[in-house]
Structures are given as structure tokens and as C-alpha cells.
Design an enzyme around this catalytic site. Sequence first.
Site, mmCIF file in Angstrom:
data_model
loop_
_atom_site.group_PDB
_atom_site.id
_atom_site.type_symbol
_atom_site.label_atom_id
_atom_site.label_comp_id
_atom_site.label_asym_id
_atom_site.label_seq_id
_atom_site.Cartn_x
_atom_site.Cartn_y
_atom_site.Cartn_z
ATOM 1 N N LYS A 94 38.886 42.211 49.555
ATOM 2 C CA LYS A 94 38.612 43.561 50.063
ATOM 3 C C LYS A 94 38.287 43.543 51.554
ATOM 4 O O LYS A 94 38.577 44.495 52.277
ATOM 5 C CB LYS A 94 37.465 44.195 49.282
ATOM 6 C CG LYS A 94 37.747 44.377 47.788
ATOM 7 C CD LYS A 94 38.664 45.555 47.517
ATOM 8 C CE LYS A 94 38.947 45.730 46.023
ATOM 9 N NZ LYS A 94 40.009 46.698 45.757
ATOM 10 N N GLU A 125 34.699 54.562 48.244
ATOM 11 C CA GLU A 125 34.448 54.510 46.811
ATOM 12 C C GLU A 125 34.363 53.039 46.442
ATOM 13 O O GLU A 125 34.909 52.194 47.149
ATOM 14 C CB GLU A 125 35.607 55.164 46.050
ATOM 15 C CG GLU A 125 36.816 54.250 45.792
ATOM 16 C CD GLU A 125 37.541 53.801 47.069
ATOM 17 O OE1 GLU A 125 37.378 54.469 48.114
ATOM 18 O OE2 GLU A 125 38.255 52.768 47.027
ATOM 19 N N SER A 143 41.464 36.749 43.710
ATOM 20 C CA SER A 143 41.066 37.824 44.626
ATOM 21 C C SER A 143 39.597 37.808 44.995
ATOM 22 O O SER A 143 39.212 38.350 46.020
ATOM 23 C CB SER A 143 41.441 39.171 44.019
ATOM 24 O OG SER A 143 40.881 39.294 42.731
#
Lengths: 391, 391, 289, 289
Positions: free
Chosen positions: A94, A116, A377
Site C-alpha cells: 500500500k 478508506e 503483498s
Amino acid sequence: MTEHALMSDPGTSGRFGDYGGRYVPESLIPACHEIEAAFRDAWADPGFRDRLTTLLTVYAGRPTPLTPAHRLSRELGITLLLKREDLTHTGSHKINNVVGQALLAQRMGKRRLLAETGAGQHGVATATAAALLGLRATVFMGERDIERQELNVLRMHVLGAEVVPVTTGSRTLKDACNEAMRHWVASVDDSYYCLGSVMGPHPYPWMVREFQRVIGEEARAQCAAELPAAVPDYVVACIGGGSNAAGTFAGFVDTTARLVGVEAEGGAAATFGRAGVLHGFRSLVLQDEHGQVQEAHSVAAGLDYPGIGPEHAHLRDGGRARYETVTDAEVVRALVRLARTEGIVAALESSHALAWVIRAAESGGIAPGSTVLLTLSGRGDKDIASIKELL
Amino acid sequence: MTEHALMSDPGTSGRFGDYGGRYVPESLIPACHEIEAAFRDAWADPGFRDRLTTLLTVYAGRPTPLTPAHRLSRELGITLLLKREDLTHTGSHKINNVVGQALLAQRMGKRRLLAETGAGQHGVATATAAALLGLRATVFMGERDIERQELNVLRMHVLGAEVVPVTTGSRTLKDACNEAMRHWVASVDDSYYCLGSVMGPHPYPWMVREFQRVIGEEARAQCAAELPAAVPDYVVACIGGGSNAAGTFAGFVDTTARLVGVEAEGGAAATFGRAGVLHGFRSLVLQDEHGQVQEAHSVAAGLDYPGIGPEHAHLRDGGRARYETVTDAEVVRALVRLARTEGIVAALESSHALAWVIRAAESGGIAPGSTVLLTLSGRGDKDIASIKELL
Amino acid sequence: MTTSLEEFLTARRAAGRRLLVPYVTAGAAPGWTDVVRAYADAGADAVEIGFPFSDPMLDGVTIQEASDRAIAAGTTVTEILREVTALDVGVPLVAMTYGNLVFQRSGAEFCAALATSGLRGLIVPDVPLEEAGDLADAAAKEHLDLVLLAAPSTSRDRLRQIAGRSRGFVYALTRMGTTGERGEVPEQAARLGRDLKELTDLPVLFGFGVSSPAQAAELARHADGVVVASALMRRLLDGARPRELGEYVASIRRALDGAVDREPDEHATLPRHRRRPDPQDQVGPLPRG
Amino acid sequence: MTTSLEEFLTARRAAGRRLLVPYVTAGAAPGWTDVVRAYADAGADAVEIGFPFSDPMLDGVTIQEASDRAIAAGTTVTEILREVTALDVGVPLVAMTYGNLVFQRSGAEFCAALATSGLRGLIVPDVPLEEAGDLADAAAKEHLDLVLLAAPSTSRDRLRQIAGRSRGFVYALTRMGTTGERGEVPEQAARLGRDLKELTDLPVLFGFGVSSPAQAAELARHADGVVVASALMRRLLDGARPRELGEYVASIRRALDGAVDREPDEHATLPRHRRRPDPQDQVGPLPRG
Ligand SMILES: Cc1ncc(COP(=O)(O)O)c(C=O)c1O
Ligand SMILES: Cc1ncc(COP(=O)(O)O)c(C=O)c1O
């Protein structure tokens, strides 16, 4: 859209085949235009690119390594390579996107980032980038996710971000998106909406994919150095909105590698969804026969999303990528297995990709001797408390 | 020992000036000899070095970046550079040492790693390396630390390690060391004691410093690229046993940089300790007038140790390094300040080093315009839950 | 010159006696010096007195707990020495403690203080051969026997050095591991005993895990005697009185005496009541230094 | 051909009337069609009927809750259309919903279904100008007016396009933000109203945050009328009966009528009871299509 144009600039319409677009209230249209223009400008500006690359390098820990999973590979009879986004600052891919968007927001003169978050990773990344650049951050998070990802909530607090609990609907990621959009509408002048995946109105799906492309580009070069065939047989990533998968696929879309996105069985929009419009874009959406969007259910908060990025829907329709589902139980087993064979505690989200690889390798779905690149990830620290009971 | 020989091979006696040595029961002497011989052999073997470097690179995420802390630097009027050990796999510098020792254990044909742990970082790193190499791991951890570092305990479980609660004494790191040593005595045939800091009997203080030297060597080169003067004015690190500091100092001991080790006020052996013998080595030890070792008290579990690595005692005596203390309150403030200015949540341990830099810069102890290299030994995720109440 | 620990033990051994050295942690219970007396009365050939240390690396839970109690009760080296000075039990007293207490000021000062208080020996389990040089010299100067330890893991070459450097006796560890009671007599102990006996004329005593009279008797077959610690300390922590501890030592004494020249498999059937052996029958009581 | 939404509203405006469009979420309460009737009876010029959607991005908490209740009660598009078909209230009915419901099969099918059920207009807040092309064509084919929204952030150039493409009226957002009641009338609303009035002859209605008769009256000064939603839905969620909702609409009606040609600062002192205006005085009831 012709084959060679896959994963390129979707133009001003923001369309990926039938999907994408900009389905937002009129109030947000100018902001979307402004962001698109700013992104086009920044992305073409070597100064911006340099600044981004520098931050990703000296701050966020890029490039991330490609780790051969020796012991698990042996067990599965394949060559499994892990792209280690878990080693980035804040612990997931992210951050790649957020650093890019935060720089863009700063360039646009914005003072606050809105976001969000589901698993909290995007929220933490946003809070992080905001602190780094001296911006404020407001993060919307479903109440249910606040409970199951408490560590990340505390991290955001320490980082000085405001975390707004969302109490509507399923109280998870979908509702956090709604609330963030609503809030954005009301504060679009000074606030930049830092969206966490390849979703939302144009230019987000494209822009986020571009900011995540670094995963695929690094991995492509690393595979070339590591593998005799240069390109792996499979490229696998988990799919929530689909940003880590999009960034990874972008590096391999023009190769022979088979691209596989893995969804949570309880949130598998690519598998069980129908075309629909949600959160500003047209894509595949889990919905009932009447068009009401369904709640996703996954052990991984970051995959608890009933939609999928529009570009994935397009890649699916064209057959360039395929999308698979795994169950919560398989995911937890995969997490523990990787931990015990390789000493890597992956995020529950990432463990979806692994669960599929394990199943496919063990059932012959992936031929013995195949080479598999898997994007890990994120790291599993945030999940440890919640899987405690599942072990 | 002459000045130029600082931080070099302490020879077979394992002495650093008056300190060090091998104060262990006769039962362990052969094991210590065997380890020393194996380490000397391995360290001189390019194959071993290569294997270690490869694992540190493709698995553990080295080299770690050097991050300029722009906003905090501006506030403090100095140039602060952070050596980002928090970005390594498992989240602290402990992994550098553990990968080295685990490879050594494997080379020696051992089947199990034993370790003590305070904050749990060394335990997690040991569990990780054990999983990676297919060894078993047994980690001794004080009951009090098990309570305050629950996340790490769960991580070790997921990684398949056995965590043995230590209920004696202060139920913290010191007692975990005692227990690990006792257990080692009983299982020395098949078990390798993977010590977590620059302490214990020879060759550990030396070997662990060598495995951690990579921090200092990378930082030296990075500073040379980053700073006009090539070498920073100050090199600062926190001190529990002193391994991250030793590894860092090793890269700068032959420069003009001032070396500063920062201890927890409640565990400041270098400041308040007297010479003594504990856990197999002679060094500075917190003890009462009668020679009973005192319990350390720090908000950071990893610094709750009443001794200090013998080489630090020697560096202190010779004046090459100085040792400072900070209070728990300063540490928590420093942690939050770094989080909010740079978006980095550091471990409570590492925040000790930062707390001293902040105090010194604000009080003129560090002259304005100085350059400071600070080793950020680990990330704070493990501490978030415990500082929640302190915020 | 007074009889040294080594002379005392060697003389008793020469008399055909299996040596028995019971242990007590100083300060672990009020009136612990009565325990020393009871041991002596029960046929001990020397008494090992533990000076409690906060971090007793080689000790198991029982002795750790005894040490913790003693420290919590305010036991200090000075206080122990004061009490020991007043003790005259007819057999040598041997101090056992850890390096940190020994080196508080210096090994020399510590040895001098022990000698002044009438102690005849010193055991420091975390000060092995290589670290023992200065301490051994200091001890020798005070006519204090510095007892070194030998372990099952110790090489034959090293055993020779240890045997050469040790004074008083050689403390042979029955097994790898910390103090504490264990069921079996490990084969490795037997081997270590044999090796040491080949290498030295010093008395060789087994320690660690001697937890029953029968076991003591069997171990003693492979060397010259035993040190018994945890089995006694557990009883003391459980509230046993000095008299009861003395009775337990006496039972070991009987087993040892009965064991002389007996085959190991007969030990289980040793008669319960044998004549209590009188140490004076063999070697006279220790004159005060 | 029957009167379109646009013709109906334009005619009423031509008669000097401020337009009032109250809103109700279909299915939010049993007998919600009585609410539509009460609105009409109370002087509504059209009624906006919300087709509840699970993720109403532009709606505030009140309408979200109304939507959730309606969905939980099993409300579906088919069911709403069935009930609407039976409704004849003399003023046009306008559907308001989100793109996902509109595009379930296709925009064309959705528009056809609405038209068949007698609806005259459609508002889809998440389908802006660029995405509205096909839908606008489909609506036109069904003689359904697709109402577009304009926001305070919309550029003048874009306002012109919206005004050109919108049918029925232009829905002018009083402010940035979601639906819900707010105290003040923002200056930006006034500006948007003026701009739109300059650009188009279409009726311009304000929506979002109209929360009192006085506010409605003030807003109406800057355009042709108002849409009132949350203020009504809150009352409905609180248990208000259709009659009470009708009374509230009537009070807005009175304020709007009284407001004609009055200065804004006088609104606060508007007489409480004024003659209830009869819509028939101005434009006749809507003949069923
Ligand atoms: C570690 C991790 N992986 C994957 C995801 C899913 O996001 P995306 O599908 O956009 O990569 C998340 C979302 O929170 C995440 O935290
Ligand atoms: C993050 C971190 N830093 C520092 C330390 C202290 O160890 P050392 O002084 O050996 O570097 C620890 C110990 O657990 C730690 O976890």
C-alpha cells in the site's frame, strides 16, 4: 482496446473495455478532473518521478527482494519466488501507492489526506505519508475492521491520524469507501482522497496501478536474473480491490506468464460478481438479483470487498488473466505453512495467493517444475491476534 | 589492547581490555570452543560469507536504507540520518545476527536453536531463521515480557517455535538468559545457543558484533554518499546488551565520529554498573553493594537488562564511546514525535537513542548543524499495544 | 600448618571411606548453621556452603529458590562469614558461589576472607580453568583449596589439566545440565569417574542429581564420593528441620558405607539399619585452622 | 402526448409558483405510497421517489437509514414499480436512484419500466454528464426526463452543458456534501442558482440540506424551487404519519408562497398561519399518461 494496449493509459474516459469510468456525483467531477490533470502532469515530470523514486528507495525500502521459497518449493515440486512487499515500510505494498498520491496531493496544494481502509494497511500507509509530508490524515474504517485490526488502528493514532469509525452497513471496507467518498464530497477543496486500490472513479484505477507498477517492474527484472526462462510460468497475487495484483501484472502483461488473481471465496467479485456500478466505477460487483450490493466475508479484512478493480474485470473478459478463489481455512493453513517452511509470516490477504498456489501445485493445476512468482503483498503482524483462535 | 585494535578480533581469551572472557560452567566449555572454532572457520570461508550475504539480501531485506529525517532535522537544527533496521525481515536488527548464527549452527550439524528473548524480537528472529533452515527453536522468555510483548509471542507460535515462560526472578530478560543457559548445558549436544546480543561467553560478544557489523559498514558507505563530510559527527544507538550499537560502532570506530550508546535509565549498566560477572562474561553490571544483580526496569523490554556487552565497557573505559541514559517518559515522547514528523513508528528500544538526540540537540549538547547517524534498531509494532496507555 | 581440605579428604579416603559432602545454602532458612552441624554429625566428610547469588546459572529450580529466599532474607557474604567463623563442626567447610560474588573486590580479598573465617575450600562453577588462574593463585596463598569442576563433555586432555589444577577434590558433574534431582545414574558419569580416577590421585566427587541413598552409593562406586545438594535443599524448602536433614544425610552415609565393595545391583536390597559409622574411626576431626 | 415533467413544472413556474418537490424513500415505511399522496395533497409540484440502494454514495445518514430499512423490508425495483403504477396523485413522480440499479439489465430497460409505471423523471446522482449519454437517449425515447445535477464546484462551462442536457429541471446542489439537514443557506448556493438561471430556461430546483420552511423559502429566491428530502425522511424514521408529513410539506408550501417577492431577512418573521395554497389555483392536476 487491442491486446497490445492492455494495462496502458485508459485515456480521458478512464475505460478499460466495458469497465471503469467515473460514476460520481457532479460535485466530485471537477476534483476528478483536477486529479487526472495533475497526475498526467506529474507522471510526465521527471522531477516528480525522481522524488517518488527517492522516497520509495530511501524511505520505503525499495527495491524489495525476491525471495526463493526453497523449502516450500521443494515440498510443492515447483520453483516459488516471493516478491517481498511485506518488507516495505509499514509492511505492505500500500505504501507504494500512498507515497505517490501523497506527493501528488502536496503538489496540488492539498492539506489533508482522506482514506478508506479495510485491513488498516492503507490507513497506516496514508497516516505515514501524511506525517512524512506534514499533511493531516483522516481515515475511515468500518467498526468491524477496527475490532479485528486493532494494531493498525493504534498505529494510525500514534502517527497522528484521525480514525473515523464507520457504523453503517456491513461496517467493513465497502462502507468505509462510501463514507470516505461522502466526506470527500464535503471537503474536496482542501482534502485529497487517497484511494487505496485500483478502484474508484477515473483516474484512480489507472493512477493506482501506475504507482503499483513498480512491483511488477522490479519483479520482472529480478525474475530475469533468477530464472533460466527469464519469465515465470505463473504470476500470482491476491485481489481485494486488486492493486497489488495490478501492479504485479503490469510488469508481466506483455509476457507469456499466466496471470492469476486470487480472491477470497466470500468476496470473489471476479468469480461470482455481475457487472455493476459501485464507488464511482463500473466493474464486476457482488450483488443480489435486485442489484443490492452484497457484503463480502473474508478472514482477511483487506479482501472484504464486493467489487474488483475495473481493469481486472477487463483482463478477465479478455482472458489475459484468470481469477480464482480460496477458502478462509485454506488461507490460514497456507499462512502457517509458509511461516513454518520459510520463516515468513505473511498477511492473511497475501496468504490467499499462496493458498491457491499450494492447492494448484498439489492438485496438478500447476505442473511440476513450473516457476511461480507470487507477490507477498504484506506482512502478517496485523493478523496474528485474529488468527490466534484459528490456529 | 592498543587503540587501533579497537573492535577487532579479541583472540582466544575473548578479552576486551578487562572485560569479556568465558565465565561458564565447565560443561559448556567444549561447546564454546567448538563454536569459536566453527565461527573462525566460517568467517574465513568465502562460501559461508556468500551464503550469509545472499540470505541477508534476498531474504532479510538488506541493505537497509538510510533515511534523512527531514522534518525532525529541521525542528532540531541538525541533520539526522536514520539507519533503517526496522525495515529488515521480522522488524529489527536481530535478524542479522540470527541468520549468521543459524547458518553456523547448521554448518555445525545442530538440530535446534535455543534463545533467550526480552522484547521478543530476538525470539522471533530465531524462530524465523529456524523455520527457514528447517531447525527447531526453543525460546526462553520472562513471564513479564510474555505479557507485554504478546504479539511477538504469537508470532513465534505461528513460526512453530516453542516459547518457554521463565517464572524466576524478575521474569524478564536476565532470567530468560539464565534459563536459556541452563537449558543449553543440558542439551548442548544437539542444540546451538543462539545468543541475541553482544554478551555471553566468548566467542559470542565478538561473533554477534561481527554479524551486526553489516549495519555499521552499510551506514558508513551511505553516510559517505550522503554527507559532505563523509562521516557524521555523532553515531548513536540504543543499548540493551549492545548489539545494534556494537554493529553500528564497528563501522565508525576508526573515524572521528563521536560514538554514543543510549541506555534506559532503569537499566543503565554502563552508567550505574560496577564490574562483575554475569551470564558468562565480565562487564559492567547493575548490582547492589553485596554483588547481587539488580533487576533492570525499562518501558522497553529489549533494554531491561542489567548488564552491557563487554566490548562496550571497554569502549567506555577507553573513552572511545560514551554512554548516556534517558527516561521512559522521554522515550515515549520521542517515539510519538518521530511517528508524527517522519511517519516512522520506531521500537521503544530504538526510541531511546532518539530521545537522547532530541534532548542533546535541544539543550545544545549536540551543536546546531551537527550530523547525526542514528540506528533505528527496530519497528514499534510490537510496542503499540503497550504504549497505548502511555499516549 | 592445619589440615587442608585435600589432606582431610585424602586421609579419609585412604581409610577406605566413601566421601560424602552435603550442601546447604547459607541463609536459606533461619538457623541454617544447625543444618551444617547436623550434616557433620550425620557423617559428612565436608560441608559445602552455598553463598547465595541472584543469578545462579548452573543451579536448578530448587537451589535457585533457596538462593532467592536467602537473598530476600538479607543474607550477605559478610554475614555468612561471620556465622561460619563461629562454626566448628569437625569437618572442613567449602564455599560454593558464583564469580560475581568472588570478584566483588578481588579474588584475593575474597579468598582471604574465606580463609580467615575458617573455610577450607572454594567452588565457583562459572569460573572454569581458563578464568581460574589468578583466583587459584590467590586461593593457594590463603591455603584455600580451589575446587575445579569436570563435566562429561570435558575432553581427556582438558580433564588432565583440570585434575592438575584443582585442589581439595575434583568436582565431577554426573551429567550435563543444572543441579537438581534425577532418577538414573548416567553412563557418562561412570565414564567421567573412571577417566578422572586414572588421571589423578585427588579425590573425585560426583555432584548434581544425587537424589537417593541408592544412587549415591552407585555413583560412589565410580569415584570417591558424592556431593548432595538439591535433594537436601528441597527438603529444607519443604520445612525439614536440621535433625531431619541430618537423618537423610545419615541414610546416604549408610548407603555409601554399605556400598563399599558391593556390586551395584545389590544396592536396592541394602539393609535399612546399619551401624552408624563414626568418622573418628577413620580420620580424626578437623582441628580449627 | 401527455404532459412531461418539464412541461408540468414549467407551466407551474409560469404561473408564478415556487416549485416544491418532496422526497420519500420507497418502502422505508409500510404505506409509503400514502406519503406520496399526502405530499401531493399538501401542495407538492412533483414527488421524488427514492429507489433504495445498498450503497447510496451521495446520501447522508438519514436517507441511508431509510434505504437500509426499505431494503431490509424486501423492497425491490419491481415491487416499487408495481405500487407506483397504482398511484395517481395529480403531480409527476420522479425516480431517484443509483447507477447500479439503473444498469441492472440496461438503462433502456430501466427507463422503459419507469415510463410504463407512469413515472415522468429520473435522477441518478452517480451518473454524471459524461456517463449519462446512453441513459439520456434511452430516457428520451421513453419520454422520461433525465434530470442532471449541478454542484457549486461545477464550472460555468460545464453548467452550460449540464443545463443543455438535463430534462425536467436542473437539480442544483445547495452545497458540497451529502444529503442531510443543515442550518444555513450557503452563499455558494445562491451563486449557483443565479448562474443556472442565466444559462437555462429549465426550472432550477435546489436540493440537499433544505431543512426548514424558512430555508426553503430563502433558497427558492435564488432559483425556481426546492427538493426536500432528509428533513422529511427524518420525521418518517421517527414515526411520523403520512398526515404529519403532509402538514410539514404544507408548511414549506406556505413559506414558499409567502416568500414570493419578499426579502430574505423578513423570512424569520413570516406569519405562522397563511392560507393553504391550492395547487389547482395555478396549474391543473397532471393527467395520467
Ligand atoms: C497486505 C494486503 N494485501 C492485499 C490487500 C488488498 O488490496 P489490493 O487488492 O488492492 O492489493 C490489502 C488491503 O488492505 C493488504 O493489506
Ligand atoms: C528493536 C530492538 N532494539 C534494540 C534491542 C536491544 O538489543 P541490543 O542492545 O543488543 O541491540 C532490542 C532487543 O530486543 C530490540 O528488539
